[in-house]
Design a protein around this motif. Structure first.
Motif, PDB file in Angstrom:
ATOM      1  N   THR A   1       0.850  -1.200   0.000  1.00 47.43           N
ATOM      2  CA  THR A   1       0.000   0.000   0.000  1.00 47.43           C
ATOM      3  C   THR A   1       0.880   1.243   0.000  1.00 47.43           C
ATOM      4  OG1 THR A   1      -0.158   0.305   2.401  1.00 47.43           O
ATOM      5  CG2 THR A   1      -1.705  -1.242   1.384  1.00 47.43           C
ATOM      6  N   PHE A   2       0.345   2.315  -0.539  1.00 50.49           N
ATOM      7  CA  PHE A   2       1.073   3.586  -0.545  1.00 50.49           C
ATOM      8  C   PHE A   2       1.276   4.092   0.879  1.00 50.49           C
ATOM      9  CE2 PHE A   2      -1.092   4.499  -4.890  1.00 50.49           C
ATOM     10  CZ  PHE A   2      -0.260   3.578  -5.506  1.00 50.49           C
TER      11      PHE A   2
ATOM     12  N   ASP B   1      -6.962  -0.377  -8.788  1.00 51.68           N
ATOM     13  CA  ASP B   1      -7.654  -0.643 -10.051  1.00 51.68           C
ATOM     14  C   ASP B   1      -7.004   0.102 -11.218  1.00 51.68           C
ATOM     15  OD1 ASP B   1      -9.384  -1.284 -12.064  1.00 51.68           O
ATOM     16  OD2 ASP B   1     -11.211  -0.790 -10.961  1.00 51.68           O
ATOM     17  N   VAL B   2      -5.951  -0.505 -11.756  1.00 53.24           N
ATOM     18  CA  VAL B   2      -5.212   0.088 -12.872  1.00 53.24           C
ATOM     19  C   VAL B   2      -6.093   0.224 -14.108  1.00 53.24           C
ATOM     20  CG1 VAL B   2      -3.228  -0.227 -14.428  1.00 53.24           C
ATOM     21  CG2 VAL B   2      -3.016  -0.823 -11.995  1.00 53.24           C
ATOM     22  N   VAL B   3      -6.992  -0.729 -14.318  1.00 52.05           N
ATOM     23  CA  VAL B   3      -7.822  -0.759 -15.530  1.00 52.05           C
ATOM     24  C   VAL B   3      -8.827   0.387 -15.554  1.00 52.05           C
ATOM     25  CG1 VAL B   3      -9.483  -2.098 -16.867  1.00 52.05           C
ATOM     26  CG2 VAL B   3      -7.566  -3.262 -15.753  1.00 52.05           C
TER      27      VAL B   3
ATOM     28  N   GLY C   1      -7.117   7.857 -10.414  1.00 58.17           N
ATOM     29  CA  GLY C   1      -7.336   7.839  -8.975  1.00 58.17           C
ATOM     30  C   GLY C   1      -6.122   7.304  -8.217  1.00 58.17           C
ATOM     31  N   ILE C   2      -5.464   6.311  -8.813  1.00 57.05           N
ATOM     32  CA  ILE C   2      -4.247   5.750  -8.206  1.00 57.05           C
ATOM     33  C   ILE C   2      -3.176   6.826  -8.109  1.00 57.05           C
ATOM     34  CG2 ILE C   2      -2.334   4.143  -8.586  1.00 57.05           C
ATOM     35  CD1 ILE C   2      -4.394   2.218  -9.834  1.00 57.05           C
ATOM     36  N   LEU C   3      -2.968   7.554  -9.195  1.00 57.28           N
ATOM     37  CA  LEU C   3      -1.951   8.609  -9.200  1.00 57.28           C
ATOM     38  C   LEU C   3      -2.309   9.722  -8.212  1.00 57.28           C
ATOM     39  CD1 LEU C   3      -0.968   9.033 -12.959  1.00 57.28           C
ATOM     40  CD2 LEU C   3       0.265   7.805 -11.157  1.00 57.28           C
TER      41      LEU C   3
END
Length: 297
Positions: free
Chosen positions: A158-159, A190-192, A197-199
């Motif tokens: 996790t970040f 959820d990369v796909v 949102g991840i960034l």
């Protein structure tokens, strides 16, 4: 800005590091990642035997400006159970940083480690302790903590865990992060459907400027599986378009992208496996950049 794309390459034989550069060039790469020896052990040739000057000449002649070194898997700074394992990790990480700097690398990618049953917080404390010890010396190579899939007792899935390591390291200016697309997926990111949102989440905790490399892999397992099994581009749960989105993302334009996809069986002899990197790099280059959301002014 040109796409910075390459792959893992080997280093062996009389050419050593120069051979690594030649292999990268044979794939059409303009960056690459290399281990300084077998990732499963500590056996290493001396720096003088690595053929560094010839490698640097080849890179300069062919426009390769940067490459990445990956630390061996046996380095486990998070081990609070076996002092000898922890001490080996600290000592060997120190020597790997010296070797990497001598080769001209600015980034050494490191798996944060596994807490071997002692709990994430204990693992993080040991990782910080080890990095603080190593960073006491003046080095010219930074450590990029790799995002992990979360299998077993891995730390760094996790970040938030990576941010906790940053918080516990006095010289955290020496730290960076290496994203791994397979690991992100398997850890539950959820990369796909939500790479933006991840960034955004990463930026809020660590800062986008801390991303120093991206490992490009499809995943054989679904979102949140915590398995870590790489697949070739477009042959896993992520799919080619999601990977293309990551590779060309404007926020990561200056960051080297490194393929770690599995070797594939030869069409003429199924017992022989061959690297897929030339074809995968060419496919990514030919695909070009997708459309990205317009950023507010």
């Amino acid at each position: 800005m040109d796409l910075k794309i390459g792959s893992h390459v080997g280093m062996s034989g009389k050419d050593m590091f120069a051979g690594s550069v030649k292999e990268a060039l044979s794939y059409g790469a303009n960056t690459f990642m290399v281990y300084t020896g077998a990732p499963q052990n500590t056996r290493r040739k001396s720096i003088e035997e690595l053929n560094i000057e010839e490698a640097k000449r080849l890179m300069a002649d062919n426009g390769i400006e940067e490459f990445i070194v990956h630390a061996p898997y046996i380095i486990n700074l998070a081990n609070a159970v076996k002092p000898e394992t922890y001490e080996l990790a600290v000592d060997f990480l120190r020597t790997e940083l010296v070797r990497s700097a001598a080769m001209g690398a600015k980034i050494l990618v490191l798996h944060p480690g596994s807490h071997v049953g002692e709990g994430v917080q204990t693992g993080i404390k040991k990782i910080c302790e080890g990095l603080n010890t190593v960073f006491e010396e003046d080095q010219h190579c930074m450590v990029a903590l790799e995002t992990m899939a979360g299998k077993g007792s891995e730390v760094g899935a996790t970040f938030e865990e990576l941010a906790a390591i940053y918080d516990g390291v006095a010289r955290n200016d020496r730290l960076r992060v290496c994203l791994d697309t397979c690991h992100l997926n398997d850890a539950g990111y959820d990369v796909v459907h939500d790479f933006e949102g991840i960034l955004k989440r990463f930026d809020s905790l660590l800062g986008i400027d801390q991303i120093a490399a991206v490992h490009i892999n499809d995943s054989k397992n679904p979102l949140g599986a915590h398995k870590d099994r790489h697949a070739n581009l477009g042959q896993g749960e992520l799919g080619f378009e999601a990977i293309r989105y990551v590779v060309y993302h404007p926020a990561l334009a200056a960051v080297p992208k490194i393929l770690e996809t599995p070797w594939i069986a030869s069409e003429t002899d199924p017992k022989v496996t061959l690297p897929p990197y030339r074809e995968e790099i060419e496919r990514l280059k030919n695909a070009g950049a997708p459309d990205y959301p317009t950023q507010p002014a």
